[in-house]
Design a protein around this motif. Sequence first.
Motif, PDB file in Angstrom:
ATOM      1  N   TRP A   1      -0.365  -3.061  -9.594  1.00  0.00           N
ATOM      2  CA  TRP A   1      -0.641  -3.048  -8.158  1.00  0.00           C
ATOM      3  C   TRP A   1      -1.766  -4.022  -7.811  1.00  0.00           C
ATOM      4  O   TRP A   1      -1.667  -4.782  -6.844  1.00  0.00           O
ATOM      5  CB  TRP A   1      -1.017  -1.632  -7.717  1.00  0.00           C
ATOM      6  CG  TRP A   1      -1.050  -1.510  -6.222  1.00  0.00           C
ATOM      7  CD1 TRP A   1      -0.046  -1.132  -5.402  1.00  0.00           C
ATOM      8  CD2 TRP A   1      -2.164  -1.809  -5.373  1.00  0.00           C
ATOM      9  NE1 TRP A   1      -0.448  -1.174  -4.081  1.00  0.00           N
ATOM     10  CE2 TRP A   1      -1.751  -1.589  -4.034  1.00  0.00           C
ATOM     11  CE3 TRP A   1      -3.470  -2.247  -5.592  1.00  0.00           C
ATOM     12  CZ2 TRP A   1      -2.595  -1.785  -2.936  1.00  0.00           C
ATOM     13  CZ3 TRP A   1      -4.313  -2.443  -4.508  1.00  0.00           C
ATOM     14  CH2 TRP A   1      -3.870  -2.213  -3.200  1.00  0.00           C
ATOM     15  N   ILE A   2      -2.828  -4.018  -8.602  1.00  0.00           N
ATOM     16  CA  ILE A   2      -3.960  -4.909  -8.343  1.00  0.00           C
ATOM     17  C   ILE A   2      -3.537  -6.368  -8.454  1.00  0.00           C
ATOM     18  O   ILE A   2      -3.956  -7.210  -7.647  1.00  0.00           O
ATOM     19  CB  ILE A   2      -5.128  -4.589  -9.298  1.00  0.00           C
ATOM     20  CG1 ILE A   2      -5.735  -3.216  -8.949  1.00  0.00           C
ATOM     21  CG2 ILE A   2      -6.193  -5.670  -9.251  1.00  0.00           C
ATOM     22  CD1 ILE A   2      -6.739  -2.705  -9.959  1.00  0.00           C
TER      23      ILE A   2
ATOM     24  N   THR B   1      -1.413   0.842 -12.024  1.00  0.00           N
ATOM     25  CA  THR B   1      -2.572   0.424 -11.225  1.00  0.00           C
ATOM     26  C   THR B   1      -2.874  -1.051 -11.443  1.00  0.00           C
ATOM     27  O   THR B   1      -3.139  -1.795 -10.484  1.00  0.00           O
ATOM     28  CB  THR B   1      -3.808   1.274 -11.591  1.00  0.00           C
ATOM     29  OG1 THR B   1      -3.508   2.653 -11.395  1.00  0.00           O
ATOM     30  CG2 THR B   1      -5.006   0.886 -10.738  1.00  0.00           C
TER      31      THR B   1
ATOM     32  N   TYR C   1      -8.846  -3.621  -2.602  1.00  0.00           N
ATOM     33  CA  TYR C   1      -8.697  -4.697  -1.619  1.00  0.00           C
ATOM     34  C   TYR C   1     -10.055  -5.106  -1.070  1.00  0.00           C
ATOM     35  O   TYR C   1     -10.358  -6.310  -0.943  1.00  0.00           O
ATOM     36  CB  TYR C   1      -7.782  -4.237  -0.486  1.00  0.00           C
ATOM     37  CG  TYR C   1      -7.587  -5.259   0.612  1.00  0.00           C
ATOM     38  CD1 TYR C   1      -6.575  -6.215   0.538  1.00  0.00           C
ATOM     39  CD2 TYR C   1      -8.427  -5.282   1.727  1.00  0.00           C
ATOM     40  CE1 TYR C   1      -6.403  -7.153   1.539  1.00  0.00           C
ATOM     41  CE2 TYR C   1      -8.261  -6.220   2.729  1.00  0.00           C
ATOM     42  CZ  TYR C   1      -7.253  -7.152   2.637  1.00  0.00           C
ATOM     43  OH  TYR C   1      -7.092  -8.085   3.634  1.00  0.00           O
TER      44      TYR C   1
ATOM     45  N   MET D   1      -1.657  -7.192  -5.382  1.00  0.00           N
ATOM     46  CA  MET D   1      -2.557  -7.169  -4.229  1.00  0.00           C
ATOM     47  C   MET D   1      -3.258  -8.503  -4.014  1.00  0.00           C
ATOM     48  O   MET D   1      -3.642  -8.851  -2.888  1.00  0.00           O
ATOM     49  CB  MET D   1      -3.573  -6.033  -4.413  1.00  0.00           C
ATOM     50  CG  MET D   1      -4.567  -5.859  -3.271  1.00  0.00           C
ATOM     51  SD  MET D   1      -6.115  -6.757  -3.576  1.00  0.00           S
ATOM     52  CE  MET D   1      -6.756  -5.905  -4.998  1.00  0.00           C
TER      53      MET D   1
ATOM     54  N   ARG E   1      -7.006   2.313  -3.458  1.00  0.00           N
ATOM     55  CA  ARG E   1      -6.316   1.049  -3.197  1.00  0.00           C
ATOM     56  C   ARG E   1      -7.063   0.220  -2.152  1.00  0.00           C
ATOM     57  O   ARG E   1      -7.152  -1.005  -2.266  1.00  0.00           O
ATOM     58  CB  ARG E   1      -4.875   1.307  -2.753  1.00  0.00           C
ATOM     59  CG  ARG E   1      -3.976   1.733  -3.907  1.00  0.00           C
ATOM     60  CD  ARG E   1      -2.533   1.883  -3.490  1.00  0.00           C
ATOM     61  NE  ARG E   1      -1.690   2.174  -4.646  1.00  0.00           N
ATOM     62  CZ  ARG E   1      -0.373   2.343  -4.600  1.00  0.00           C
ATOM     63  NH1 ARG E   1       0.258   2.273  -3.431  1.00  0.00           N
ATOM     64  NH2 ARG E   1       0.312   2.596  -5.701  1.00  0.00           N
TER      65      ARG E   1
ATOM     66  N   PHE F   1       0.823  -1.215   0.000  1.00  0.00           N
ATOM     67  CA  PHE F   1       0.000   0.000   0.000  1.00  0.00           C
ATOM     68  C   PHE F   1       0.855   1.263   0.000  1.00  0.00           C
ATOM     69  O   PHE F   1       0.339   2.365  -0.189  1.00  0.00           O
ATOM     70  CB  PHE F   1      -0.943  -0.006   1.197  1.00  0.00           C
ATOM     71  CG  PHE F   1      -2.134  -0.905   1.020  1.00  0.00           C
ATOM     72  CD1 PHE F   1      -3.322  -0.410   0.514  1.00  0.00           C
ATOM     73  CD2 PHE F   1      -2.062  -2.253   1.324  1.00  0.00           C
ATOM     74  CE1 PHE F   1      -4.430  -1.228   0.332  1.00  0.00           C
ATOM     75  CE2 PHE F   1      -3.162  -3.089   1.149  1.00  0.00           C
ATOM     76  CZ  PHE F   1      -4.343  -2.576   0.653  1.00  0.00           C
TER      77      PHE F   1
END
Length: 403
Positions: A114-115, A111, A142, A118, A138, A66
């Motif tokens: 990141w996903i 992005t 989640y 995650m 973010r 994060f």
Amino acid sequence: MKKKMLVVGIMMNNAGTEKSFLSFAQNLNYDEYDVDLLLAKKEGLFLPLLPKSIRVLEMERYGDLFLMSGKNAVSLVKKTFFKDDPLVFFKLLPHFLKIVLCPKKRTSEATKMWIRLMQSIPAPKEEYDIALAYWGDRTMFYLCDKVKAKKKLAWLHFDYRFPARDDSIYLPYFRQCDAIVNVSDTVNKALADKLPEIAHKCVCMENINDPKLIRDLALRGDTFPDTHFTGKRLLSVIRICEQKGYDFIVPILRQIKDTGFDNVRWYIVGDGDPALVEALKDAAIREEVADMLILLGPTVNPYTYMRDCDIYVQPSRYEGKPITVEEAKILLKPIVATNYLSANEQLENGEIGMVVDIDPSAIADGICRLLKEPALADAYATRLSERKLGNTDEIEVFYRMAE
């Protein structure tokens, strides 16, 4: 029977979102809700200020994700994920290549990357009646992918349009939320206009501000360290980052000095990327305004400074609805704010504060006008004293969404 609530957060730093949540938490009815706060990192200056009724949890693994930024992405992936999955760089290589080779797709590819990362973060084991992604996008990603809850609410503390976001990424997540909370009417309308498909889910709930608490805190603690200074004090409570216009500060001070106001100091409460802090200091030295710039660092109580400043300045490039401006209003301060989306809403189209263009010269002109015209500053303070300030009853908006 109490409802079980989960709030997904990042850290309890002394920033706007954290301050917003702290006010929300202090006004919540704990006879109705059992609340878990799940943080990516269980740390921050505001952590000890949370109500004792909240159970604070920390993500089991990969919470550092994060905190990912463009500067630390490679080192963070290597440090956090590589030992568990040595092939992680090969899996992420298509994203890295697009980020490097296609500047226009940089933000959306970052992005998406990141996903994808995650998905490795463990999901909460419990199921909840209601879950809140209070820290923005973010935490929304989640919440939608990892949390089991009967009702899901996402908070956006920013203007969705700036910086530009990829609708094809955000829309599927917005569809999964029961409500998307925006912190001002103008920001709420902007999102609904941009994405009509989810307009019926858009709800305005302003950040909660408690005038009694703010005025009480303004009487506690230390104030400006240079007690001998007899000039005018400007104050900004901001992160030192591009969004907040940190790079406007030195040109503004230079213009103020060139205009003839050299007995002025601008105090910054807040922290930021150390490299940007050093860049700000170096620029102040180059432009010979270092003696006019005082970096006070972060604090849990900026209100003593706000109480004693002469002008509050919000030099942002873009905002949702900054809490600090509302707090400066409560303390009856003359305000100079840039024309971010909700600025005219906050300052009643210039009736209770000055709204200027998002430009260093325009900001400097506004400050100089208040320095030249003390009667105008007094008029702003008088009008503010006549307004109903504070909105602790805003918690009722949440209760209606949570039904």
